[in-house]
Write an enzyme that holds these catalytic residues in place. Structure first.
Site, mmCIF file in Angstrom:
data_model
loop_
_atom_site.group_PDB
_atom_site.id
_atom_site.type_symbol
_atom_site.label_atom_id
_atom_site.label_comp_id
_atom_site.label_asym_id
_atom_site.label_seq_id
_atom_site.Cartn_x
_atom_site.Cartn_y
_atom_site.Cartn_z
ATOM 1 N NE ARG A 26 -3.834 -0.938 -0.123
ATOM 2 C CZ ARG A 26 -5.019 -0.845 0.514
ATOM 3 N NH1 ARG A 26 -5.201 -1.899 1.405
ATOM 4 N NH2 ARG A 26 -5.956 -0.076 0.214
ATOM 5 N NE ARG A 30 -4.428 3.111 2.585
ATOM 6 C CZ ARG A 30 -4.493 2.020 3.594
ATOM 7 N NH1 ARG A 30 -3.443 1.508 3.731
ATOM 8 N NH2 ARG A 30 -5.491 1.678 3.950
ATOM 9 N NE ARG A 39 -8.680 9.198 -3.347
ATOM 10 C CZ ARG A 39 -9.989 9.926 -3.219
ATOM 11 N NH1 ARG A 39 -10.356 10.962 -3.485
ATOM 12 N NH2 ARG A 39 -10.663 9.116 -2.442
ATOM 13 C CG ASP A 76 -9.279 -1.467 -4.468
ATOM 14 O OD1 ASP A 76 -8.451 -0.721 -3.733
ATOM 15 O OD2 ASP A 76 -9.839 -2.214 -4.220
ATOM 16 C CE1 TYR A 154 -13.837 -5.458 1.079
ATOM 17 C CE2 TYR A 154 -12.301 -7.129 0.219
ATOM 18 C CZ TYR A 154 -12.653 -6.111 1.232
ATOM 19 O OH TYR A 154 -11.732 -5.658 2.143
HETATM 20 O O1 CP3 Z 1 -0.067 -1.444 -2.586
HETATM 21 C C1 CP3 Z 1 -0.269 -0.396 -3.297
HETATM 22 O O2 CP3 Z 1 -0.090 0.871 -2.665
HETATM 23 C C2 CP3 Z 1 -1.209 -0.324 -4.549
HETATM 24 C C3 CP3 Z 1 -2.446 -0.047 -4.548
HETATM 25 C C4 CP3 Z 1 -3.593 -0.796 -3.876
HETATM 26 C C5 CP3 Z 1 -4.749 -0.335 -3.343
HETATM 27 N N1 CP3 Z 1 -5.464 -1.259 -2.897
HETATM 28 C C6 CP3 Z 1 -4.928 1.172 -3.561
HETATM 29 C C7 CP3 Z 1 -6.009 1.666 -2.629
HETATM 30 C C8 CP3 Z 1 -3.518 -2.272 -3.535
HETATM 31 C C9 CP3 Z 1 -2.483 -3.313 -3.776
HETATM 32 C C10 CP3 Z 1 -4.850 -2.408 -2.929
HETATM 33 C C11 CP3 Z 1 -5.490 -3.795 -2.612
HETATM 34 C C12 CP3 Z 1 -6.528 -4.031 -1.722
HETATM 35 N N2 CP3 Z 1 -7.631 -3.255 -2.027
HETATM 36 C C13 CP3 Z 1 -6.605 -4.931 -0.876
HETATM 37 C C14 CP3 Z 1 -5.664 -6.070 -0.381
HETATM 38 C C15 CP3 Z 1 -4.697 -5.689 0.334
HETATM 39 C C16 CP3 Z 1 -5.101 -5.112 1.992
HETATM 40 O O3 CP3 Z 1 -4.573 -4.315 2.080
HETATM 41 O O4 CP3 Z 1 -5.340 -6.226 2.413
HETATM 42 C C17 CP3 Z 1 -7.839 -4.835 -0.329
HETATM 43 C C18 CP3 Z 1 -8.606 -5.638 0.572
HETATM 44 C C19 CP3 Z 1 -8.598 -3.781 -0.839
HETATM 45 C C20 CP3 Z 1 -10.114 -3.477 -0.903
HETATM 46 C C21 CP3 Z 1 -10.049 -1.959 -0.526
HETATM 47 N N3 CP3 Z 1 -9.619 -0.675 -1.221
HETATM 48 C C22 CP3 Z 1 -10.445 -1.278 0.926
HETATM 49 C C23 CP3 Z 1 -10.829 -2.138 1.953
HETATM 50 C C24 CP3 Z 1 -10.270 0.145 0.812
HETATM 51 C C25 CP3 Z 1 -10.662 1.140 1.941
HETATM 52 C C26 CP3 Z 1 -9.857 1.227 2.896
HETATM 53 C C27 CP3 Z 1 -8.335 1.742 2.405
HETATM 54 O O5 CP3 Z 1 -7.672 0.848 2.290
HETATM 55 O O6 CP3 Z 1 -8.016 2.914 2.357
HETATM 56 C C28 CP3 Z 1 -9.716 0.553 -0.420
HETATM 57 C C29 CP3 Z 1 -9.474 1.797 -1.035
HETATM 58 C C30 CP3 Z 1 -7.898 1.983 -1.444
HETATM 59 N N4 CP3 Z 1 -7.399 1.084 -2.385
HETATM 60 C C31 CP3 Z 1 -7.218 3.163 -1.306
HETATM 61 C C32 CP3 Z 1 -6.255 2.893 -1.878
HETATM 62 C C33 CP3 Z 1 -4.903 4.067 -2.190
HETATM 63 C C34 CP3 Z 1 -7.815 4.556 -0.660
HETATM 64 C C35 CP3 Z 1 -8.779 5.184 -1.262
HETATM 65 C C36 CP3 Z 1 -8.419 6.623 -1.437
HETATM 66 O O7 CP3 Z 1 -7.377 6.929 -1.779
HETATM 67 O O8 CP3 Z 1 -9.465 7.269 -1.129
#
Ligand code: CP3
Length: 341
Positions: A26, A30, A39, A76, A154
């Protein structure tokens, strides 16, 4: 594209290296102010994910800013359910929401799968191609997908959850339907990941973020067979399987056709090494360790590297939290880069 820094790939392939490569799950998005600034100008998360040149920009930010040994494509795991016909929304400060969920066999029949579904994700392949060009071989690019069980979770639950009890109920109450859905997700994921490799991904990571809430028998029945299919289907690049919380399944993961196994922070490195004899381990510093004093971060990073003692990709035990002090992320990365075996 010839890689100038191929430390991650050589390590994943089990070659002897001078120090572990380092990156953070991640890391794209973020934590970086540049990400938050970009963003803030957009309509939302999905616009960023679906606009290839912006996704590429965010993917490269941590390489420029932190000097990590790998980039991970900004995207994602939820693009897969969407490509299959189940759209998601990303609700600010709350997370993903599926207006429609999977409840019945008819719902599963309606989903498209395999190459048909994967063909809907051109924006991801374009983002990879743009990123590869812009990275110019500086570091490898990681492509990823969610594991079938985590994606099913999901699709059935409809949002994040502490227990995913609706999704677990589906496994116990409707096992035949669960297998049908898992196979459709698997077929789509394989087609998708093959296209990601074709578009330039140098390594593939499969995130089974909710593996740890399954019982060992459920994991063996509903998660493992599909992880195996995916790992076996991907050729030409190394594969990492991160089944978070699935310490109980390391004996099984040892027999999955992957190169690297992700280790979460609850698992002692010695335990992982004992069961994962033929694998490279990735992880596993507690993401919350990065809230501590920089001296403690440095000490913990060194302790981790020494405990793994080779065949190791330095990382956190799960994704970095959004409010982590950037200076401590730098201490973590620089400590690893300054280490030598
Ligand atoms: O690793 C990286 O930096 C690459 C980008 C990446 C994102 N999501 C961007 C993202 C990756 C590899 C993911 C994978 C992901 N997404 C997973 C598996 C990894 C893990 O953490 O267990 C899961 C379960 C998700 C589903 C998901 N996406 C959730 C539950 C959420 C909300 C909570 C959160 O993590 O912020 C997201 C949103 C998300 N995916 C964001 C980012 C940068 C935040 C959204 C934003 O910027 O507003």
């Amino acid at each position: 594209m010839k890689l100038k820094n191929d430390l991650l790939i050589r390590t994943a392939l089990g070659e002897k290296v001078d120090r572990p490569p380092v990156w953070l799950m991640r890391q794209a998005g973020r934590i970086l102010p540049q990400y938050r600034a970009l963003r803030g100008k957009l309509s939302g998360f999905k616009e960023l994910v679906e606009t290839p040149h912006l996704a590429a920009e965010v993917t490269i930010q941590p390489v420029d800013e932190l000097g990590v040994d790998a980039a991970i494509i900004f995207s994602d795991i939820l693009v897969i359910p969407e490509a299959m016909g189940l759209t998601y929304e990303m609700v600010e400060k709350k997370g993903p929401l599926f207006p429609e969920t999977i409840k019945s066999g008819a719902d599963i029949d309606k989903l498209i799968s395999g190459a048909d579904a994967a063909s809907h994700l051109k924006y991801v392949y374009d983002a990879l191609e743009t990123t590869v060009k812009e990275l110019d071989g500086r570091v490898p690019l990681i492509g990823f997908a969610g594991a079938p069980w985590t994606i099913l979770a999901y699709m059935v639950e409809g949002s994040g959850s502490k227990t995913f009890s609706k999704a677990k109920k589906f496994l116990y109450a409707e096992p035949a339907l669960a297998h049908q859905l898992l196979q459709k997700i698997t077929d789509t994921t394989i087609a998708y990941l093959k296209l990601k490799v074709k578009s330039g991904a140098n390594l593939i990571q499969v995130f089974d973020s909710w593996a740890g809430i399954l019982s060992p028998i459920q994991f063996r029945t509903f998660a493992l067979p599909y992880l195996k299919q995916i790992a076996t289907a991907i050729d030409n690049v190394p594969v990492t399987v991160f089944a978070k919380g699935a310490w109980f399944a390391y004996q099984d993961l040892e027999h999955v056709d992957c190169n690297v196994v992700g280790i979460d922070w609850n698992t002692p490195p010695m335990y992982a090494k004992t069961w994962l004899k033929t694998k490279v381990c990735q992880g596993n510093l507690d993401p919350c360790q990065l809230y501590g004093h920089p001296d403690e971060v440095r000490a913990a990073a060194l302790k981790m590297v020494k405990e793994f003692g080779g065949k190791h990709i330095a990382n956190l035990g799960h994704g970095v939290y959004p409010d982590t002090p950037l200076d401590n992320v730098r201490v973590f990365v620089d400590t690893i880069k300054g280490y030598s075996y």
